[in-house]
Scaffold this active site. Structure first.
Site, PDB file in Angstrom:
ATOM      1  N   PRO A  14       0.806  -1.287  -0.119  1.00 30.53           N
ATOM      2  CA  PRO A  14      -0.136   0.011   0.031  1.00 30.53           C
ATOM      3  C   PRO A  14       0.937   1.025  -0.089  1.00 30.53           C
ATOM      4  O   PRO A  14       1.738   1.306   0.905  1.00 30.53           O
ATOM      5  CB  PRO A  14      -0.868  -0.100   1.278  1.00 30.53           C
ATOM      6  CG  PRO A  14       0.004  -1.110   2.104  1.00 30.53           C
ATOM      7  CD  PRO A  14       0.730  -1.958   1.427  1.00 30.53           C
ATOM      8  N   LEU A  16       0.792   5.560  -0.349  1.00 35.55           N
ATOM      9  CA  LEU A  16      -0.103   6.720  -0.031  1.00 35.55           C
ATOM     10  C   LEU A  16       0.076   7.606  -1.428  1.00 35.55           C
ATOM     11  O   LEU A  16       1.038   7.678  -2.007  1.00 35.55           O
ATOM     12  CB  LEU A  16       0.172   7.386   1.266  1.00 35.55           C
ATOM     13  CG  LEU A  16      -0.830   8.332   1.544  1.00 35.55           C
ATOM     14  CD1 LEU A  16      -2.471   7.500   1.981  1.00 35.55           C
ATOM     15  CD2 LEU A  16      -0.539   9.009   2.824  1.00 35.55           C
ATOM     16  N   CYS A  96       3.334   3.118   9.073  1.00 37.70           N
ATOM     17  CA  CYS A  96       3.482   4.409   8.395  1.00 37.70           C
ATOM     18  C   CYS A  96       4.241   5.183   9.349  1.00 37.70           C
ATOM     19  O   CYS A  96       3.480   5.468  10.522  1.00 37.70           O
ATOM     20  CB  CYS A  96       2.398   4.833   7.837  1.00 37.70           C
ATOM     21  SG  CYS A  96       2.436   6.502   7.147  1.00 37.70           S
ATOM     22  N   LYS A 135       0.507  -5.004   9.182  1.00 31.41           N
ATOM     23  CA  LYS A 135       1.800  -4.552   8.385  1.00 31.41           C
ATOM     24  C   LYS A 135       2.552  -3.692   9.570  1.00 31.41           C
ATOM     25  O   LYS A 135       2.093  -2.764  10.089  1.00 31.41           O
ATOM     26  CB  LYS A 135       1.293  -3.812   7.289  1.00 31.41           C
ATOM     27  CG  LYS A 135       2.911  -3.424   6.433  1.00 31.41           C
ATOM     28  CD  LYS A 135       2.598  -2.654   5.175  1.00 31.41           C
ATOM     29  CE  LYS A 135       3.911  -2.793   4.250  1.00 31.41           C
ATOM     30  NZ  LYS A 135       4.678  -1.757   4.661  1.00 31.41           N
ATOM     31  N   GLY A 209      13.147  -2.811   0.197  1.00 35.65           N
ATOM     32  CA  GLY A 209      14.257  -2.771  -0.720  1.00 35.65           C
ATOM     33  C   GLY A 209      14.152  -3.841  -1.592  1.00 35.65           C
ATOM     34  O   GLY A 209      15.290  -4.143  -2.335  1.00 35.65           O
ATOM     35  N   GLY A 229       7.231  -2.926  -3.348  1.00 33.14           N
ATOM     36  CA  GLY A 229       6.585  -1.531  -3.207  1.00 33.14           C
ATOM     37  C   GLY A 229       7.133  -0.496  -4.477  1.00 33.14           C
ATOM     38  O   GLY A 229       6.597  -0.639  -5.667  1.00 33.14           O
TER      39      GLY A 229
END
Length: 338
Positions: A14, A16, A96, A135, A209, A229
């Site tokens: 996910p 943002l 986050c 997460k 990474g 990601g």
């Protein structure tokens, strides 16, 4: 090895402002099986906001919603609503590090409050049938020893959570920006491996990474799943071999050009008054990453996709411009040879 019906061998993180419904539809064209996650949605937005923060395309499955919050009642209300919408999983954001998340008492700061996360998990699982997952990071600030991390996992797992997605970096809530927290704290994959080895009953995915499918294969020898990601966002066609390699699905992945056509049709179907082609096209800038003409593709979309009068045939025209440039290059090369 997955403990739930979802096969999380590969998932997309996910992100943002990035993994919205248009992005997820685009990525689903490349991979049928990769698990996709929404951007983090706060419970306040869902409960009190005027927009439809849970809307998605039916083609996105398997798709999970990530919630930001810390109040068990609010988290439960949002989990129930997410299940009603048809999401395949609801994930709690405990990773986050941004200031607006920290100020709302959720995100990575919840690593220091495992009982709060456990209370949310227990309340949510009592009301929904879809998996409730977490997460998290491997630590925050000075709470960065393995014992701190394992204590957090044990308390939350004790409340019924059997699936954790772990970003293999700690987060500095003081002194580093969210962007710096994605790069500066060193990766510690070994800590995630240790967690899986000591708690084989849990489903553990690793994040942070990871930039190649070769790395993904190596991680899957140690854990249950890999979450990728930023590499997927900048180079989305990396997913083209995922279905065959990790899900034993031998179907032919659409070519980049075929995906352009499918996404142009998707853009033309949108009827929301606020929708503009750029809303979908911006996620496709990296589709031709590393390919001849990739720079022309990106430039055309950037120049013609924004402004008051965006090109309604943005993607097909961008592809044509790229192909024309490639043909001219071949023509010049043949003249040089001649």
């Amino acid at each position: 090895m997955s403990l739930s019906p979802l096969n999380r061998s590969v998932s997309v993180a996910p992100m943002l402002d990035w993994t919205d419904r248009h992005c997820r539809y685009f990525l689903r064209l490349i991979s049928r099986h990769t698990v996709l996650y929404t951007e983090m949605v706060t419970t306040g937005a869902i409960i009190y906001g005027k927009g439809d923060y849970l809307g998605y395309n039916g083609e996105e499955h398997p798709v999970a919603v990530q919630l930001g919050g810390c109040d068990p009642e609010h988290m439960t209300r949002c989990a129930v609503k997410s299940q009603e919408y048809g999401y395949d999983e609801v994930n709690i954001n405990v990773g986050c590090p941004s200031d607006r998340v920290k100020n709302g008492s959720f995100g990575a700061c919840l690593m220091a409050q495992p009982q709060v996360v456990a209370d949310c998990v227990k309340a949510m699982q009592a009301e929904v049938d879809i998996p409730v997952t977490v997460k998290c990071r491997i630590g925050i600030d000075d709470m960065d020893e393995y014992e701190d991390f394992s204590r957090f996992i044990d308390i939350v797992a004790g409340a019924g959570c059997d699936t954790f997605i772990v970003h293999a970096r700690k987060a500095w809530l003081q002194g580093l920006s969210p962007k710096e927290n994605r790069d500066i704290p060193p990766l510690n994959y070994a800590r995630v491996y240790q967690l899986k080895a000591e708690r084989p009953e849990l489903n553990i995915s690793i994040n942070g990474g990871i930039t190649t499918l070769e790395q993904t294969s190596a991680h899957l020898e140690k854990v249950d799943g890999v979450m990728i990601g930023r590499e997927v966002y900048s180079n989305p066609y990396i997913l083209a071999d995922v279905d065959n390699r990790f899900y034993s699905d031998n179907r032919t992945t659409p070519s980049r050009a075929e995906i352009v056509g499918l996404m142009q049709a998707y853009i033309e179907r949108q009827d929301a008054p606020y929708f503009k082609p750029w809303h979908a096209a911006r996620h496709m800038l990296g589709l031709f990453q590393g390919q001849p003409g990739g720079r022309v593709w990106r430039r055309y979309i950037s120049q013609h996709g924004t402004g008051k009068n965006p090109d309604p045939n943005l993607l097909t025209n961008a592809l044509a411009a790229m192909q024309e440039t490639a043909e001219k290059a071949i023509e010049y090369q043949s003249k040089d040879v001649g």
